[in-house]
Design an enzyme around this catalytic site. Sequence first.
Site, PDB file in Angstrom:
ATOM      1  N   ARG A   2      25.999 107.871  81.895  1.00  0.00           N
ATOM      2  CA  ARG A   2      26.530 109.230  81.880  1.00  0.00           C
ATOM      3  C   ARG A   2      27.016 109.706  83.246  1.00  0.00           C
ATOM      4  O   ARG A   2      27.911 110.552  83.327  1.00  0.00           O
ATOM      5  CB  ARG A   2      25.479 110.202  81.317  1.00  0.00           C
ATOM      6  CG  ARG A   2      25.310 110.069  79.818  1.00  0.00           C
ATOM      7  CD  ARG A   2      24.274 111.017  79.259  1.00  0.00           C
ATOM      8  NE  ARG A   2      24.241 110.944  77.798  1.00  0.00           N
ATOM      9  CZ  ARG A   2      23.280 111.467  77.046  1.00  0.00           C
ATOM     10  NH1 ARG A   2      22.251 112.072  77.618  1.00  0.00           N
ATOM     11  NH2 ARG A   2      23.327 111.367  75.736  1.00  0.00           N
ATOM     12  N   ASP A   6      19.165 115.712  80.031  1.00  0.00           N
ATOM     13  CA  ASP A   6      20.206 115.813  79.008  1.00  0.00           C
ATOM     14  C   ASP A   6      21.129 117.011  79.181  1.00  0.00           C
ATOM     15  O   ASP A   6      22.169 117.094  78.525  1.00  0.00           O
ATOM     16  CB  ASP A   6      19.581 115.862  77.607  1.00  0.00           C
ATOM     17  CG  ASP A   6      19.136 114.487  77.134  1.00  0.00           C
ATOM     18  OD1 ASP A   6      19.556 113.480  77.745  1.00  0.00           O
ATOM     19  OD2 ASP A   6      18.381 114.413  76.154  1.00  0.00           O
ATOM     20  N   ARG A  31      20.929  98.023  75.972  1.00  0.00           N
ATOM     21  CA  ARG A  31      20.003  99.015  76.504  1.00  0.00           C
ATOM     22  C   ARG A  31      18.595  98.422  76.636  1.00  0.00           C
ATOM     23  O   ARG A  31      18.073  97.824  75.686  1.00  0.00           O
ATOM     24  CB  ARG A  31      19.976 100.268  75.622  1.00  0.00           C
ATOM     25  CG  ARG A  31      21.310 100.999  75.608  1.00  0.00           C
ATOM     26  CD  ARG A  31      21.310 102.216  74.729  1.00  0.00           C
ATOM     27  NE  ARG A  31      20.446 103.278  75.245  1.00  0.00           N
ATOM     28  CZ  ARG A  31      20.325 104.474  74.663  1.00  0.00           C
ATOM     29  NH1 ARG A  31      21.002 104.742  73.551  1.00  0.00           N
ATOM     30  NH2 ARG A  31      19.532 105.382  75.194  1.00  0.00           N
ATOM     31  N   ARG A  47      26.971 113.860  73.763  1.00  0.00           N
ATOM     32  CA  ARG A  47      26.883 114.901  74.785  1.00  0.00           C
ATOM     33  C   ARG A  47      28.148 114.982  75.646  1.00  0.00           C
ATOM     34  O   ARG A  47      28.456 116.049  76.188  1.00  0.00           O
ATOM     35  CB  ARG A  47      25.644 114.691  75.650  1.00  0.00           C
ATOM     36  CG  ARG A  47      24.365 114.712  74.822  1.00  0.00           C
ATOM     37  CD  ARG A  47      23.159 115.183  75.587  1.00  0.00           C
ATOM     38  NE  ARG A  47      21.966 115.045  74.768  1.00  0.00           N
ATOM     39  CZ  ARG A  47      21.638 115.864  73.765  1.00  0.00           C
ATOM     40  NH1 ARG A  47      22.417 116.882  73.461  1.00  0.00           N
ATOM     41  NH2 ARG A  47      20.538 115.651  73.059  1.00  0.00           N
ATOM     42  N   LYS A  64      25.838 112.691  65.946  1.00  0.00           N
ATOM     43  CA  LYS A  64      24.591 112.051  66.390  1.00  0.00           C
ATOM     44  C   LYS A  64      23.472 113.064  66.549  1.00  0.00           C
ATOM     45  O   LYS A  64      22.318 112.780  66.227  1.00  0.00           O
ATOM     46  CB  LYS A  64      24.834 111.307  67.701  1.00  0.00           C
ATOM     47  CG  LYS A  64      23.603 110.638  68.279  1.00  0.00           C
ATOM     48  CD  LYS A  64      23.930 109.876  69.547  1.00  0.00           C
ATOM     49  CE  LYS A  64      22.676 109.371  70.238  1.00  0.00           C
ATOM     50  NZ  LYS A  64      21.909 108.411  69.435  1.00  0.00           N
TER      51      LYS A  64
END
Length: 410
Positions: free
Chosen positions: A325, A294, A99, A368, A392
């Site tokens: 995502r 998000d 990342r 998520r 998390k």
Amino acid sequence: MLFTLHKSTLLETLPNIVITGSKSESNRLLLLQALYPELSIDNVSNSDDSEVMQKALASTSNQIDVSHAGTAMRFLTAFFVTQEGRELVITGSARMKERPIQVLVEALNALGADISYLESEGCPPLQIKGKSLSKDKVTLKANVSSQYISALLLIAPKLKNGLELTLEGKITSVPYINMTLDLLKQIGVDTNFTNNSIKVRPLENLNSQQQKLTVESDWSSVSYFYSIVALSPVGTEINLSYYKKDSLQGDSVLASIYIDFGVITTFNDNSITLLKQTDSQVETIDCELQNAPDIAQTIAVTCFGLGMSCHLTGLHTLKIKETDRLVALKTELEKLGARVDITNDALQLHTSTQITGNVNIATYHDHRMAMAFAPLALKTNLNIEDAMVVSKSYPTFWEDLKSIGFKISK
């Protein structure tokens, strides 16, 4: 661990759900508490990410491992560069080492920090040598992750001359920047955000009126209950604590977005009530989510479960989260029978009236993904892989779903 979610129906009377404090607010305040130890915080998130922050800030080790916690990596990098005389390595999981963090590292080094890469250029792990930062002006591209910007703003009051941050271009995730600035103001820091310039004045100590703050519950976490109510019959109602109408969190836009799904939000003293007032009167949802990326997964799954289409934009930061995502959403929704198109910053879900049941939903180490797909158990059986990844941000997620009628087995 794989969880099987059996097709479920909600209980007739639903209990009040208490959701842990916002991870976003908690991690900002934990860093400020490390800079100003007189600050006390109530309702801190019990998420893995916030526990990582707390442990790292309390650690005296010369190696800090944040695992998958991206917010912690960015905020702690900024914090540790200000700790004069301390040398350490900050690292994380295999995914964390992929990342990018170069934007933040270059900004901190421009202010006088001493940070170097130990493996891949532009990514963790980082070698940090703490020192006094001598400069007070830095410029960033405005479309970078707001966490880079917030990391700089959070340490700014402890810099000798404060900080003047110039943002070039269109700013991403303004609510998260405003959240950081508002929390700084609450502890007495003088800030100014005009056009594309942010100025933060130095603050040595807190006064007695600014030494205790309470964290609002997490709006990202409540998104899954919006989805559950939207996928339920008209008349379904659930109460959740602790929420306020004047929230600092960008994801509080859920209250207006879910009106199109027939879900009405009522704000009480310190809670909200979600009511499925009517079936959706629209065929497609069109949302620009640059300020609240998000909640994209939740909205897309809600639309799929209701046989609606959606066009979600402003999602370029989703590609550098726990997983990409956008790719993950496309892959898993298509397992269920959806048709999905994605670009670098958008997702188009086409109308589909059939749901393929009994499929395994991969979560990609992404909390998520697990929580966004769980509400589909109101429509069909499905299996969630690595289900405990929810810890998390929301460790009691599965227990809370069971308490309202979801049937879950391991």
